[in-house]
Structure formats: C-alpha cells, structure tokens
Design a protein around this motif. Structure first.
Motif, PDB file in Angstrom:
ATOM      1  N   LEU A  99       0.847  -1.192   0.000  1.00  0.00           N
ATOM      2  CA  LEU A  99       0.000   0.000   0.000  1.00  0.00           C
ATOM      3  C   LEU A  99       0.880   1.240   0.000  1.00  0.00           C
ATOM      4  O   LEU A  99       1.862   1.310   0.743  1.00  0.00           O
ATOM      5  N   TRP A 100       0.520   2.209  -0.829  1.00  0.00           N
ATOM      6  CA  TRP A 100       1.174   3.513  -0.812  1.00  0.00           C
ATOM      7  C   TRP A 100       0.121   4.545  -0.406  1.00  0.00           C
ATOM      8  O   TRP A 100      -0.644   5.006  -1.249  1.00  0.00           O
ATOM      9  N   PRO A 101       0.027   4.878   0.863  1.00  0.00           N
ATOM     10  CA  PRO A 101      -0.986   5.841   1.316  1.00  0.00           C
ATOM     11  C   PRO A 101      -0.837   7.190   0.610  1.00  0.00           C
ATOM     12  O   PRO A 101       0.271   7.623   0.281  1.00  0.00           O
ATOM     13  N   ASP A 102      -1.986   7.845   0.376  1.00  0.00           N
ATOM     14  CA  ASP A 102      -1.981   9.186  -0.210  1.00  0.00           C
ATOM     15  C   ASP A 102      -3.102   9.991   0.429  1.00  0.00           C
ATOM     16  O   ASP A 102      -3.689   9.573   1.434  1.00  0.00           O
ATOM     17  N   ALA A 103      -3.418  11.134  -0.149  1.00  0.00           N
ATOM     18  CA  ALA A 103      -4.428  12.023   0.448  1.00  0.00           C
ATOM     19  C   ALA A 103      -5.805  11.370   0.485  1.00  0.00           C
ATOM     20  O   ALA A 103      -6.585  11.605   1.410  1.00  0.00           O
ATOM     21  N   ASP A 104      -6.143  10.545  -0.507  1.00  0.00           N
ATOM     22  CA  ASP A 104      -7.454   9.898  -0.538  1.00  0.00           C
ATOM     23  C   ASP A 104      -7.513   8.661   0.350  1.00  0.00           C
ATOM     24  O   ASP A 104      -8.579   8.291   0.849  1.00  0.00           O
ATOM     25  N   GLU A 105      -6.377   7.982   0.500  1.00  0.00           N
ATOM     26  CA  GLU A 105      -6.334   6.773   1.322  1.00  0.00           C
ATOM     27  C   GLU A 105      -5.184   6.889   2.329  1.00  0.00           C
ATOM     28  O   GLU A 105      -4.150   6.227   2.191  1.00  0.00           O
ATOM     29  N   PRO A 106      -5.349   7.739   3.345  1.00  0.00           N
ATOM     30  CA  PRO A 106      -4.285   7.923   4.335  1.00  0.00           C
ATOM     31  C   PRO A 106      -3.960   6.635   5.093  1.00  0.00           C
ATOM     32  O   PRO A 106      -4.755   5.690   5.114  1.00  0.00           O
ATOM     33  N   ARG A 107      -2.807   6.627   5.706  1.00  0.00           N
ATOM     34  CA  ARG A 107      -2.315   5.435   6.393  1.00  0.00           C
ATOM     35  C   ARG A 107      -3.287   4.931   7.459  1.00  0.00           C
ATOM     36  O   ARG A 107      -3.475   3.727   7.634  1.00  0.00           O
ATOM     37  N   LEU A 108      -3.933   5.849   8.180  1.00  0.00           N
ATOM     38  CA  LEU A 108      -4.819   5.437   9.269  1.00  0.00           C
ATOM     39  C   LEU A 108      -6.045   4.678   8.780  1.00  0.00           C
ATOM     40  O   LEU A 108      -6.657   3.932   9.535  1.00  0.00           O
ATOM     41  N   LEU A 109      -6.408   4.843   7.501  1.00  0.00           N
ATOM     42  CA  LEU A 109      -7.560   4.118   6.959  1.00  0.00           C
ATOM     43  C   LEU A 109      -7.323   2.612   6.985  1.00  0.00           C
ATOM     44  O   LEU A 109      -8.257   1.826   7.098  1.00  0.00           O
ATOM     45  N   SER A 110      -6.076   2.203   6.904  1.00  0.00           N
ATOM     46  CA  SER A 110      -5.755   0.773   6.925  1.00  0.00           C
ATOM     47  C   SER A 110      -5.298   0.298   8.292  1.00  0.00           C
ATOM     48  O   SER A 110      -5.085  -0.905   8.476  1.00  0.00           O
ATOM     49  N   LEU A 111      -5.159   1.203   9.251  1.00  0.00           N
ATOM     50  CA  LEU A 111      -4.600   0.834  10.549  1.00  0.00           C
ATOM     51  C   LEU A 111      -5.597   0.858  11.702  1.00  0.00           C
ATOM     52  O   LEU A 111      -5.461   0.080  12.639  1.00  0.00           O
ATOM     53  N   THR A 136       6.143   8.887   1.665  1.00  0.00           N
ATOM     54  CA  THR A 136       6.739   8.913   3.000  1.00  0.00           C
ATOM     55  C   THR A 136       6.400   7.660   3.785  1.00  0.00           C
ATOM     56  O   THR A 136       7.138   7.264   4.688  1.00  0.00           O
ATOM     57  N   ASN A 137       5.277   7.016   3.442  1.00  0.00           N
ATOM     58  CA  ASN A 137       4.884   5.752   4.078  1.00  0.00           C
ATOM     59  C   ASN A 137       4.562   4.737   2.995  1.00  0.00           C
ATOM     60  O   ASN A 137       3.623   4.934   2.216  1.00  0.00           O
ATOM     61  N   ALA A 138       5.309   3.660   2.938  1.00  0.00           N
ATOM     62  CA  ALA A 138       4.987   2.524   2.079  1.00  0.00           C
ATOM     63  C   ALA A 138       4.699   1.359   3.008  1.00  0.00           C
ATOM     64  O   ALA A 138       5.532   0.987   3.833  1.00  0.00           O
ATOM     65  N   LEU A 139       3.507   0.789   2.911  1.00  0.00           N
ATOM     66  CA  LEU A 139       3.097  -0.263   3.835  1.00  0.00           C
ATOM     67  C   LEU A 139       3.202  -1.629   3.175  1.00  0.00           C
ATOM     68  O   LEU A 139       2.686  -1.836   2.068  1.00  0.00           O
ATOM     69  N   LEU A 140       3.879  -2.562   3.833  1.00  0.00           N
ATOM     70  CA  LEU A 140       3.926  -3.959   3.420  1.00  0.00           C
ATOM     71  C   LEU A 140       3.153  -4.745   4.468  1.00  0.00           C
ATOM     72  O   LEU A 140       3.577  -4.840   5.618  1.00  0.00           O
ATOM     73  N   ILE A 141       2.013  -5.305   4.077  1.00  0.00           N
ATOM     74  CA  ILE A 141       1.084  -5.919   5.025  1.00  0.00           C
ATOM     75  C   ILE A 141       0.978  -7.414   4.745  1.00  0.00           C
ATOM     76  O   ILE A 141       0.596  -7.826   3.653  1.00  0.00           O
ATOM     77  N   SER A 142       1.310  -8.211   5.737  1.00  0.00           N
ATOM     78  CA  SER A 142       1.184  -9.669   5.634  1.00  0.00           C
ATOM     79  C   SER A 142       0.270 -10.149   6.754  1.00  0.00           C
ATOM     80  O   SER A 142       0.710 -10.411   7.869  1.00  0.00           O
ATOM     81  N   GLY A 143      -1.017 -10.231   6.483  1.00  0.00           N
ATOM     82  CA  GLY A 143      -1.974 -10.687   7.478  1.00  0.00           C
ATOM     83  C   GLY A 143      -2.461  -9.576   8.381  1.00  0.00           C
ATOM     84  O   GLY A 143      -2.004  -8.434   8.295  1.00  0.00           O
ATOM     85  N   PRO A 144      -3.393  -9.882   9.282  1.00  0.00           N
ATOM     86  CA  PRO A 144      -3.892  -8.890  10.247  1.00  0.00           C
ATOM     87  C   PRO A 144      -2.826  -8.541  11.264  1.00  0.00           C
ATOM     88  O   PRO A 144      -1.790  -9.212  11.368  1.00  0.00           O
ATOM     89  N   SER A 145      -3.080  -7.488  12.033  1.00  0.00           N
ATOM     90  CA  SER A 145      -2.147  -7.086  13.076  1.00  0.00           C
ATOM     91  C   SER A 145      -2.011  -8.195  14.120  1.00  0.00           C
ATOM     92  O   SER A 145      -2.997  -8.786  14.545  1.00  0.00           O
TER      93      SER A 145
END
Length: 207
Positions: free
Chosen positions: A126-138, A171-180
């Motif tokens: 995931l590459w968060p941006d203005a439409d899909e900020p990082r907190l939307l996935s966290l 500034t934030n590139a997210l690599l997500i493998s499974g739920p938290s």
C-alpha cells in the motif's frame, strides 16, 4: 603503545595467512508463473488473512455479504467510493483531527486499494496518499483490501523494478502480511492489538 609494540602487531598481521572470501551464492528471486495466485493465497491464509476472487462487477456485493456476516455496517472508504444498501459508507474526506473519533470508534471496517501484492510472501503493498491515508488501513477493526490481479507479482524485487521505486516513494509505504498480531514473552499470539484484527483481500480477477 610504544612504537616497538605497534610494529610487532603490524608485523604479525602482515604475516598472518590470508583467508579467501567465499563466493556469494547464486540466488535468483522465486517465480511462480500460473501458480502465482495460488501461492499468494497459501501464504496469506497461513498468517490468518482471508482472500476472495471477485470481478469488477460484483466486488461491492461481496463486501456487503462478508461484512454483514461480521455485523459490520459502517465502513470508512476513500472519497467517491459507494457501497451497496445495508452498508453506511463514511468517506475519509476530512482532516484526521476531525475524523479521529470516527476512525477509532465510529466504523467497523475500512477499505483501501493495494498498489501491488507479492506472491512469494503473501504481502500487500500500500502507498498511502491524500485519498487513502495510512490510518484508513490501521485503525478500523476490519481491513478490506481491493487488489487487481494484474498487480500481483512474484517477488519483492519484481515489484520494485516494475513500479520504479527507485524513482520516488511516498513517505509511508506499507507492506502488510496478514492482520495485526503480536506475542508476549510467553509467545501467546494476539490479533488486533496494534491494528486491524481481520484482513480481507478481494482479488479482482478481471482487472
């Protein structure tokens, strides 16, 4: 240290036999060909992720069914995304200071798009941006990710090369493998402590 002692140390170092540096192993990143989706599914499910194959026509209806089964009705979405009846789409269209309470307590799920996915490790990019900020996935308890099948690649090296990461990254590139997930000193695994406790991936097989 005296000059004599220094000279003796250097002399012993020069006289010591030279060790040959072993050749580096010939390693090539793994590729999966037609088995790419199967590998991605196996690796994602191994870390408690959930995956469903959908199309561009029916993905919204599938989300509706999946979230209804979990009792989730309020969903944070990127601006402009619409959802079927029965789900309340809450757009992420305000500064985080104004949406913080909604993100933490007012929605049960959040939807984002994946920029890519890596079959080798079952990882979403995931590459968060203005439409899909990082907190939307966290912050929402359930994270739903839309992935175009054409964005699924074999390995990390491939996605970095094909998407020219060297030319610029967010500034934030997210690599997500499974739920938290996290584990305490007794190695008891807990989900959802630092992020979503469920990860649902919808693979758009015609995109």
């Amino acid at each position: 240290m005296s000059e004599t002692a220094r000279a003796n140390i250097l002399a012993r170092l020069r006289a010591a036999p030279r060790q040959m540096v072993p050749d580096r192993p010939d390693w090539t990143p793994p590729t999966y060909g037609e088995g790419r989706l199967a590998r991605f599914r196996a690796m994602l499910e191994a870390v408690h992720g959930e995956i469903h194959e959908v199309t561009t026509e029916d993905w919204a209806e599938r989300i509706s069914v999946l979230l209804a089964d979990r009792g989730a009705t309020r969903v944070m979405v990127p601006p402009g995304m619409t959802l079927p009846d029965g789900l309340v789409a809450v757009p992420y269209d305000q500064p985080v200071e104004e949406l913080k309470a909604v993100l933490v307590q007012g929605v049960e799920a959040g939807i984002t798009w994946a920029k890519a996915a890596i079959a080798d490790t079952g990882t979403l990019v995931l590459w968060p941006d203005a439409d899909e900020p990082r907190l939307l996935s966290l912050l929402p308890p359930i994270h739903v990710v839309l992935l175009r099948l054409g964005s699924l690649v074999d390995n990390l090296a491939q996605v970095m090369a094909e998407q020219t990461w060297a030319a610029g990254m967010p500034t934030n590139a997210l690599l997500i493998s499974g739920p938290s997930k996290t584990a305490d000193i007794e190695q008891t695994l807990a989900y959802g402590v630092h992020g979503p406790k469920e990860l649902i991936v919808l693979v758009l097989t015609d995109a």
